[in-house]
Design a protein around this motif. Structure first.
Motif, mmCIF file in Angstrom:
data_model
loop_
_atom_site.group_PDB
_atom_site.id
_atom_site.type_symbol
_atom_site.label_atom_id
_atom_site.label_comp_id
_atom_site.label_asym_id
_atom_site.label_seq_id
_atom_site.Cartn_x
_atom_site.Cartn_y
_atom_site.Cartn_z
ATOM 1 N N GLU A 175 0.811 -1.215 0.000
ATOM 2 C CA GLU A 175 0.000 0.000 0.000
ATOM 3 C C GLU A 175 0.846 1.268 0.000
ATOM 4 N N GLY A 180 0.421 5.056 -1.854
ATOM 5 C CA GLY A 180 0.945 6.305 -1.321
ATOM 6 C C GLY A 180 2.069 6.881 -2.155
ATOM 7 N N TRP A 230 -8.228 5.737 -1.781
ATOM 8 C CA TRP A 230 -7.173 6.668 -1.363
ATOM 9 C C TRP A 230 -7.306 8.003 -2.089
ATOM 10 N N ASN A 234 -7.668 10.076 0.893
ATOM 11 C CA ASN A 234 -6.286 10.363 1.261
ATOM 12 C C ASN A 234 -5.907 9.710 2.600
ATOM 13 N N ARG A 235 -6.458 8.545 2.896
ATOM 14 C CA ARG A 235 -6.178 7.829 4.141
ATOM 15 C C ARG A 235 -5.474 6.518 3.814
ATOM 16 N N LEU A 236 -4.139 6.523 3.951
ATOM 17 C CA LEU A 236 -3.374 5.333 3.603
ATOM 18 C C LEU A 236 -3.402 4.281 4.705
#
Length: 265
Positions: A175, A180, A230, A234-236
């Protein structure tokens, strides 16, 4: 629901300086060469070799966590070395983002929303994990997937923690590198959100080619869902958590059910 098909507009303009663009492109190629891109090449070659065998594909077995040595403690050390390698891949990608002037918060590797990230991880794991198992079972029955053994490790005192560590390390590496890092760098190079999402998903599927068609298509679908989530949130950490849960369930579930149920190949 249709809004989830539309990515959130990127923050900041792409890199315009030709020299910087070449450096970033080279960096991406180097990162992929030493990590998951090289795994994709190996995986493709493994599938070619499997297809050339006289044994049907679904009668061949691939172990995801297999013994690496005869001596128990040496085997443990080698298993942990593999975990460390995966942690290193993710750490390298995170470090390069930091060197590029981005904070880890910018890609969602922060502790602002632990509760919501945990809930999102559980939801994503359910969304991907259950259909993924179905895709594998159908592909295996059709003869287009190898038989996957999530673990063939002996029932030693360290098997459980090593399987959990392996699941977390896989999730962290995939991930952070594929979502990211790669999606951020492609965004900076001016790739559209949909184009970079598709490239990431196909590459994710490619390094699972050793599993056959089921693993390839299933992981493309996972890449599309995870990548878009994501791009929208925007939450990895949510993705890392979901991937960890999926792999923990697969590794520990297989270890517990192997030989006890008829539907598991």
């Amino acid at each position: 629901m249709r809004t989830w098909l539309i990515p959130t507009p990127p923050v900041g303009p792409p890199i315009d300086d030709p020299t910087q663009r070449r450096l970033v492109t080279t960096e991406v190629l180097v990162v992929l060469t030493v990590s998951l891109g090289l795994s994709a090449l190996r995986s493709g070659l493994s599938l070619v070799d499997a297809l050339l065998q006289p044994v049907p594909l679904n009668e061949q077995q691939v172990a995801l966590n297999a013994p690496a040595a005869q001596a128990d403690l040496v085997d443990l050390a080698l298993q942990l070395t593999r975990v460390l390698q995966l942690v290193g891949w993710g750490a390298l990608a995170a470090y390069l983002l930091l060197r590029a002037g981005l904070s880890l918060r910018a890609v969602g590797l922060d502790g602002r929303r632990p509760g919501r990230d945990a809930l999102g991880a559980a939801g994503l794991a359910t969304l991907i994990g259950i259909p993924g198992l179905g895709v594998y079972l159908v592909a295996q029955a059709l003869g287009v997937s190898v038989t996957i053994a999530p673990t063939t490790l002996d029932d030693t005192w360290w098997r459980l923690p090593v399987l959990i560590a392996s699941a977390a390390a896989n999730a962290w590496a995939e991930e952070v590198v594929m979502v990211g890092y790669l999606l951020t760098r492609l965004r900076q190079l001016g790739w559209s959100e949909n184009r970079s999402l598709a490239a990431q998903a196909v590459l994710r599927g490619a390094y699972h080619l050793y599993q056959g068609l089921g693993g390839f298509l299933g992981n493309i679908a996972m890449g599309l869902v995870f990548g878009r989530v994501w791009q929208r949130t925007n939450r990895l950490w949510m993705l890392v958590g979901a991937h960890t849960l999926i792999d923990v369930a697969a590794f520990l579930g297989y270890a517990a059910l192997r030989g006890r149920v008829t539907w598991l190949p």
